[in-house]
Design a protein around this motif. Structure first.
Motif, PDB file in Angstrom:
ATOM      1  N   GLN A 154       0.825  -1.202   0.000  1.00 53.97           N
ATOM      2  CA  GLN A 154       0.000   0.000   0.000  1.00 53.97           C
ATOM      3  C   GLN A 154       0.863   1.256   0.000  1.00 53.97           C
ATOM      4  N   GLU A 155       1.870   1.278   0.860  1.00 48.50           N
ATOM      5  CA  GLU A 155       2.722   2.466   0.942  1.00 48.50           C
ATOM      6  C   GLU A 155       3.534   2.663  -0.329  1.00 48.50           C
ATOM      7  N   ARG A 156       3.943   1.561  -0.936  1.00 48.48           N
ATOM      8  CA  ARG A 156       4.710   1.670  -2.193  1.00 48.48           C
ATOM      9  C   ARG A 156       3.848   2.277  -3.293  1.00 48.48           C
ATOM     10  N   VAL A 157       2.594   1.850  -3.380  1.00 51.22           N
ATOM     11  CA  VAL A 157       1.692   2.410  -4.388  1.00 51.22           C
ATOM     12  C   VAL A 157       1.352   3.855  -4.062  1.00 51.22           C
ATOM     13  N   LEU A 158       1.075   4.135  -2.803  1.00 57.72           N
ATOM     14  CA  LEU A 158       0.699   5.487  -2.402  1.00 57.72           C
ATOM     15  C   LEU A 158       1.830   6.494  -2.595  1.00 57.72           C
ATOM     16  N   VAL A 170      -8.034   8.847  -9.512  1.00 55.32           N
ATOM     17  CA  VAL A 170      -7.475   9.257  -8.229  1.00 55.32           C
ATOM     18  C   VAL A 170      -5.949   9.238  -8.328  1.00 55.32           C
ATOM     19  N   THR A 171      -5.347  10.417  -8.266  1.00 57.43           N
ATOM     20  CA  THR A 171      -3.889  10.513  -8.365  1.00 57.43           C
ATOM     21  C   THR A 171      -3.270  11.168  -7.131  1.00 57.43           C
ATOM     22  N   ASP A 172      -4.088  11.526  -6.160  1.00 55.18           N
ATOM     23  CA  ASP A 172      -3.599  12.119  -4.915  1.00 55.18           C
ATOM     24  C   ASP A 172      -3.540  11.040  -3.843  1.00 55.18           C
ATOM     25  N   ALA A 173      -2.391  10.905  -3.194  1.00 55.27           N
ATOM     26  CA  ALA A 173      -2.198   9.836  -2.218  1.00 55.27           C
ATOM     27  C   ALA A 173      -3.184   9.935  -1.063  1.00 55.27           C
ATOM     28  N   GLY A 174      -3.449  11.150  -0.597  1.00 59.60           N
ATOM     29  CA  GLY A 174      -4.385  11.319   0.502  1.00 59.60           C
ATOM     30  C   GLY A 174      -5.784  10.881   0.129  1.00 59.60           C
ATOM     31  N   GLU A 175      -6.216  11.245  -1.073  1.00 58.55           N
ATOM     32  CA  GLU A 175      -7.540  10.834  -1.531  1.00 58.55           C
ATOM     33  C   GLU A 175      -7.614   9.323  -1.692  1.00 58.55           C
TER      34      GLU A 175
END
Length: 256
Positions: A154-158, A170-175
């Motif tokens: 998950q963190e690697r993708v985010l 969706v291209t914003d990590a927070g979103e």
């Protein structure tokens, strides 16, 4: 293509097979040589061996495409074979309810791989097919698989970058974090126009006997004139049916 360290025969053969893609279904030997960085004589020799084994086939124009023997071997992959055979009856029922694209996908690295699809003449056009890949963040099945994946992935993708397909992607990590939290909360992903603006997908997790998510099931429908909430109950029910057929005991919440 790097020409530094010597390449093994295996790496050369894999490079030849890897030269084929959805955009390059057929290739000539010169094109294979160019895409792999192999000398033309080496490419010609290895392609000939692959043809004799059945991994490649040569058409009347002298061009090559992936052979049935390679498909036969690939279809034996355990995450595809048993899963597909178990899921197909439920997918067929779901198709009869919706008459739209019904898709089954698994996680592979930071991508989703589609292992089966049922479609028909009334179904909305999609770019996916069995064996194709897409990034996890932009598809319904991908968001489901990512939501239940381990934290490191998950963190690697985010950490991105997150590829933009449409203005809705969706291209914003927070979103994306909020989207994944909603998927875990609701047990379903609703992905509207993130790969193609005219379609949306509703996806749900498929569990294995170890109570872990092993696949995702989705229906892709036209974005215009479709209320995705009407698709949620049959998608969830079909995903639960596949899960139980795989040996899932239903320990996780099945959501409302």
């Amino acid at each position: 293509m790097s020409r530094g360290a010597p390449r093994s025969v295996t790496s050369r053969v894999l490079a030849i097979l890897g030269a084929f893609s959805a955009e390059r279904v057929t290739l000539g030997v010169s094109e294979i040589s160019r895409h792999t960085g192999l000398p033309l004589t080496t490419a010609h020799r290895l392609v000939g061996e692959l043809v004799r084994w059945g991994a490649l086939e040569r058409d009347d124009a002298g061009r090559y495409h992936v052979g049935l023997r390679l498909w036969e071997v690939g279809s034996l992959a355990p995450r595809g074979l048993g899963l597909r055979e178990t899921a197909l009856p439920f997918m067929e029922d779901l198709y009869e309810i919706t008459h739209q694209n019904v898709q089954l996908a698994v996680l592979d690295g930071a991508e989703v791989v589609y292992v089966e699809r049922i479609s028909g003449p009334r179904a909305v056009s999609v770019i996916t097919r069995p064996g194709s890949r897409l990034p996890l963040h932009a598809t319904g099945v991908g968001q489901v698989l990512l939501a239940y994946a381990d934290r490191d992935l998950q963190e690697r993708v985010l950490s991105g970058p997150l590829r933009r397909f449409t203005g809705n992607t969706v291209t914003d990590a927070g979103e994306l974090r909020r989207v994944l939290a909603a998927v875990r909360r609701d047990g379903v992903a609703m992905c509207d126009g993130q790969v193609e603006t005219f379609s949306l997908s509703v996806a749900a997790p498929v569990y294995g006997p170890a109570d872990t998510v092993v696949a995702a099931l989705s229906v892709v429908v036209p974005a215009e004139g479709t209320d995705p909430r009407t698709i949620v109950p049959p998608v969830r029910a079909s995903a639960r049916g596949i899960s139980r057929a795989l040996g899932w005991a239903g320990h996780r919440s099945t959501h409302r």
